[in-house]
Design a protein around this motif. Structure first.
Motif, PDB file in Angstrom:
ATOM      1  N   SER A  33     -16.770 -12.232   8.846  1.00 20.79           N
ATOM      2  CA  SER A  33     -16.214 -12.061  10.196  1.00 20.79           C
ATOM      3  C   SER A  33     -14.762 -12.462  10.246  1.00 20.79           C
ATOM      4  N   MET A  34     -14.435 -13.571   9.568  1.00 24.03           N
ATOM      5  CA  MET A  34     -13.044 -14.038   9.563  1.00 24.03           C
ATOM      6  C   MET A  34     -12.135 -13.048   8.840  1.00 24.03           C
ATOM      7  N   LEU A  35     -12.636 -12.480   7.719  1.00 25.15           N
ATOM      8  CA  LEU A  35     -11.826 -11.523   6.959  1.00 25.15           C
ATOM      9  C   LEU A  35     -11.589 -10.254   7.758  1.00 25.15           C
ATOM     10  N   LEU A  36     -12.661  -9.767   8.435  1.00 26.03           N
ATOM     11  CA  LEU A  36     -12.505  -8.560   9.252  1.00 26.03           C
ATOM     12  C   LEU A  36     -11.536  -8.800  10.399  1.00 26.03           C
ATOM     13  N   GLY A  37     -11.625  -9.988  10.977  1.00 24.30           N
ATOM     14  CA  GLY A  37     -10.710 -10.332  12.079  1.00 24.30           C
ATOM     15  C   GLY A  37      -9.271 -10.328  11.637  1.00 24.30           C
ATOM     16  N   SER A  38      -9.017 -10.773  10.385  1.00 24.77           N
ATOM     17  CA  SER A  38      -7.634 -10.829   9.908  1.00 24.77           C
ATOM     18  C   SER A  38      -7.061  -9.454   9.667  1.00 24.77           C
ATOM     19  N   CYS A  39      -7.949  -8.426   9.493  1.00 23.54           N
ATOM     20  CA  CYS A  39      -7.476  -7.065   9.244  1.00 23.54           C
ATOM     21  C   CYS A  39      -7.310  -6.269  10.528  1.00 23.54           C
ATOM     22  N   ALA A  40      -7.753  -6.785  11.645  1.00 28.17           N
ATOM     23  CA  ALA A  40      -7.662  -6.061  12.907  1.00 28.17           C
ATOM     24  C   ALA A  40      -6.208  -6.004  13.355  1.00 28.17           C
ATOM     25  N   PRO A  41      -5.809  -4.887  14.007  1.00 25.36           N
ATOM     26  CA  PRO A  41      -4.418  -4.787  14.470  1.00 25.36           C
ATOM     27  C   PRO A  41      -4.111  -5.833  15.514  1.00 25.36           C
ATOM     28  N   ALA A  42      -2.876  -6.344  15.436  1.00 27.42           N
ATOM     29  CA  ALA A  42      -2.465  -7.355  16.409  1.00 27.42           C
ATOM     30  C   ALA A  42      -2.326  -6.713  17.780  1.00 27.42           C
ATOM     31  N   ALA A  43      -2.551  -7.473  18.800  1.00 21.18           N
ATOM     32  CA  ALA A  43      -2.387  -6.970  20.167  1.00 21.18           C
ATOM     33  C   ALA A  43      -0.934  -6.546  20.366  1.00 21.18           C
ATOM     34  N   PRO A  44      -0.716  -5.379  20.986  1.00 23.39           N
ATOM     35  CA  PRO A  44       0.659  -4.916  21.166  1.00 23.39           C
ATOM     36  C   PRO A  44       1.465  -5.884  22.024  1.00 23.39           C
ATOM     37  N   THR A  45       2.724  -6.052  21.641  1.00 21.69           N
ATOM     38  CA  THR A  45       3.615  -6.906  22.433  1.00 21.69           C
ATOM     39  C   THR A  45       4.633  -6.024  23.136  1.00 21.69           C
ATOM     40  N   ALA A  46       5.018  -6.422  24.299  1.00 20.90           N
ATOM     41  CA  ALA A  46       5.969  -5.630  25.087  1.00 20.90           C
ATOM     42  C   ALA A  46       7.322  -5.598  24.383  1.00 20.90           C
ATOM     43  N   ALA A  47       7.932  -4.391  24.381  1.00 24.48           N
ATOM     44  CA  ALA A  47       9.273  -4.273  23.788  1.00 24.48           C
ATOM     45  C   ALA A  47      10.263  -5.072  24.634  1.00 24.48           C
ATOM     46  N   PRO A  48      11.230  -5.677  23.976  1.00 26.91           N
ATOM     47  CA  PRO A  48      12.210  -6.432  24.757  1.00 26.91           C
ATOM     48  C   PRO A  48      12.945  -5.501  25.707  1.00 26.91           C
ATOM     49  N   PRO A  49      13.238  -5.961  26.905  1.00 26.59           N
ATOM     50  CA  PRO A  49      13.926  -5.089  27.868  1.00 26.59           C
ATOM     51  C   PRO A  49      15.296  -4.668  27.333  1.00 26.59           C
ATOM     52  N   ALA A  50      15.675  -3.414  27.633  1.00 23.24           N
ATOM     53  CA  ALA A  50      16.983  -2.921  27.191  1.00 23.24           C
ATOM     54  C   ALA A  50      18.084  -3.711  27.877  1.00 23.24           C
ATOM     55  N   ALA A  51      19.167  -3.905  27.139  1.00 23.53           N
ATOM     56  CA  ALA A  51      20.292  -4.649  27.703  1.00 23.53           C
ATOM     57  C   ALA A  51      20.802  -3.951  28.951  1.00 23.53           C
ATOM     58  N   LYS A  52      21.151  -4.741  29.937  1.00 20.98           N
ATOM     59  CA  LYS A  52      21.695  -4.154  31.166  1.00 20.98           C
ATOM     60  C   LYS A  52      23.127  -3.702  30.910  1.00 20.98           C
ATOM     61  N   ILE A  53      23.383  -2.465  31.272  1.00 20.53           N
ATOM     62  CA  ILE A  53      24.710  -1.890  31.094  1.00 20.53           C
ATOM     63  C   ILE A  53      25.294  -1.593  32.468  1.00 20.53           C
ATOM     64  N   THR A  54      26.495  -2.071  32.715  1.00 20.42           N
ATOM     65  CA  THR A  54      27.236  -1.666  33.911  1.00 20.42           C
ATOM     66  C   THR A  54      28.456  -0.897  33.453  1.00 20.42           C
ATOM     67  N   LEU A  55      28.432   0.397  33.730  1.00 22.91           N
ATOM     68  CA  LEU A  55      29.531   1.290  33.383  1.00 22.91           C
ATOM     69  C   LEU A  55      30.488   1.334  34.559  1.00 22.91           C
ATOM     70  N   ALA A  56      31.711   0.876  34.329  1.00 17.75           N
ATOM     71  CA  ALA A  56      32.733   0.834  35.382  1.00 17.75           C
ATOM     72  C   ALA A  56      33.836   1.832  35.047  1.00 17.75           C
ATOM     73  N   ILE A  57      34.154   2.710  35.995  1.00 15.94           N
ATOM     74  CA  ILE A  57      35.222   3.688  35.779  1.00 15.94           C
ATOM     75  C   ILE A  57      36.337   3.454  36.787  1.00 15.94           C
ATOM     76  N   LEU A  58      37.551   3.344  36.254  1.00 18.81           N
ATOM     77  CA  LEU A  58      38.751   3.261  37.086  1.00 18.81           C
ATOM     78  C   LEU A  58      39.321   4.673  37.188  1.00 18.81           C
ATOM     79  N   HIS A  59      39.190   5.288  38.352  1.00 20.67           N
ATOM     80  CA  HIS A  59      39.655   6.650  38.582  1.00 20.67           C
ATOM     81  C   HIS A  59      41.099   6.607  39.087  1.00 20.67           C
TER      82      HIS A  59
END
Length: 412
Positions: free
Chosen positions: A17-43
């Motif tokens: 049981s322990m060996l089978l458990g070690s081969c099971a896929p790990a629970a998915p983890t949330a991807a880190p949030p994308a960096a916040k981008i503020t695009l500023a344009i001087l017209h």
């Protein structure tokens, strides 16, 4: 009391049981949030009522719609002495990509770039090629679409006179006009007709009253029946509509986007998608690249996909929401021979594939007029500055194209 055999079986089951458990896929983890981008344009100009700043503004809004982590902020009517304080104010509020949408607005950003190493600064490149690791210079190859417009304009004119309401002599203006003029000259050669291209300068980019007066002079005095511009107000279009001559547009689909005029006046226009360039900057910033591409000069072969799935090239013919050969006004089509339509289609497809370029294919011969640059005089009239088939360098196109093409008439 359990037998020894039962104990051994239980132990083996536990190990399995322990060996089978070690081969099971790990629970998915949330991807880190994308960096916040503020695009500023001087017209440098107002946004409303202009094709240049209007196109930059539209491009930034398209990116904000595509990326949940991207916010767009701006200032308009910015003067050079306001650039640094406005930029620093926007950076303090979270801006991490700051753009000057004209060279004279963008260049002051280089003076504060070292102070903010984690900010990308970007500037239109008109002729000064200064860069820094976080000071990016850029310009689209609008001359490719302008060449196609020149083919159409050269076919449309019946008087043999085409007029350009222009801003002032500079590399950026001269290069774009050259693309258009090559197209006009190719059409004239194919159709065996003489065509004159008249250029008159207003002195700046956005001078509606002066642009109107120049457009009226071109039509009334020089009998121009196809009018275009290298300025940013709608005045030349207004004159074309009033005088009943064809207008060839720039920077945006002015019929479909703004509803200015109609297809009885606007024969064709081209659309500049600044978002293709800004998208590259955003992706590089999100990737944490401290040494992004410092000079960006994409053409029709470079594309991006919008939030709605539309794939768009950096520049393209566009009129009343139609692109390519379909962008030519139905009212103009009867005046354009099939051989010109076929050539427009062929050259556009070749440029989309990166297989052909007007500045490579043609020789570039000086008219003897242009702008003196430091250490670079205007070549004498008749000088072949670049031979046909020779690929011009990016440095030449962006920083050294200081001469009008032979056959251009510069009006005082």
């Amino acid at each position: 009391m359990k037998s020894k055999k039962s104990f051994v079986v239980a132990a083996l089951l536990l190990v399995a049981s322990m060996l089978l458990g070690s081969c099971a896929p790990a629970a998915p983890t949330a991807a880190p949030p994308a960096a916040k981008i503020t695009l500023a344009i001087l017209h440098f100009s107002p946004i409303a009522g202009t094709t240049w700043s209007g196109a930059h503004d539209r491009g930034a809004k398209r990116l904000a719609a595509k990326y949940p982590n991207v916010t767009y902020v701006y200032r308009e009517n910015v003067a050079p002495d306001q650039v640094a304080p406005f930029a620093e104010e926007l950076i303090a509020s979270g801006a991490n990509i700051v753009i000057g949408n004209a060279e004279f607005i963008g260049l002051p950003l280089k003076d504060i770039a070292d102070k903010y190493p984690n900010v990308y600064f970007g500037s239109i490149l008109a002729s000064d090629m200064t860069t820094k690791p976080n000071f990016i210079r850029f310009f689209p190859k609008q001359y490719q679409a302008l060449y196609l417009e020149g083919l159409i304009a050269g076919a449309l004119t019946k008087t043999g006179n085409i007029g350009i309401v222009s801003a002032f002599p500079c590399v950026q203006v001269i290069r774009r006009q050259a693309g258009f003029i090559l197209g006009v000259q190719d059409a004239a050669k194919l159709l065996n007709k003489k065509v004159n291209v008249y250029v008159k300068f207003a002195g700046n980019w956005f001078l509606p009253a002066d642009e109107q007066a120049i457009a009226e002079t071109l039509v009334d005095t020089y009998k121009v029946d196809v009018l275009t511009q290298q300025t940013d107000s709608g005045s030349p279009l207004d004159v074309a509509q009033k005088k009943g001559v064809w207008y060839v547009g720039k920077d945006m689909d002015i019929v479909g986007e703004y509803g200015w005029s109609d297809l009885n006046t606007v024969a064709v226009s081209f659309d500049t998608r600044w978002e293709v360039i800004y998208d590259k900057m955003i992706q590089e910033y999100m990737a944490g690249n401290k040494t992004p591409e410092m000079i960006m000069y994409p053409g029709m072969e470079t594309t991006m996909t919008l939030a709605d799935g539309t794939v768009e090239a950096t520049v393209d013919l566009m009129n009343d929401h139609k692109i390519g050969i379909d962008a030519i006004s139905p009212a103009a089509l009867p005046s354009i021979p099939q051989q010109i339509l076929d050539l427009v289609k062929q050259r556009r497809e070749q440029m989309m594939k990166g297989e052909w370029d007007p500045f490579t294919a043609h020789e570039l011969v000086s008219n003897g007029t242009g702008i003196e640059l430091e250490g670079l005089p205007i070549p004498a009239a008749g000088t072949v500055v670049k031979a046909a088939g020779e690929v011009p360098t990016m440095e030449f196109l962006l920083g050294m194209f200081n001469f009008d093409l032979l056959g251009t008439t510069i009006l005082k």
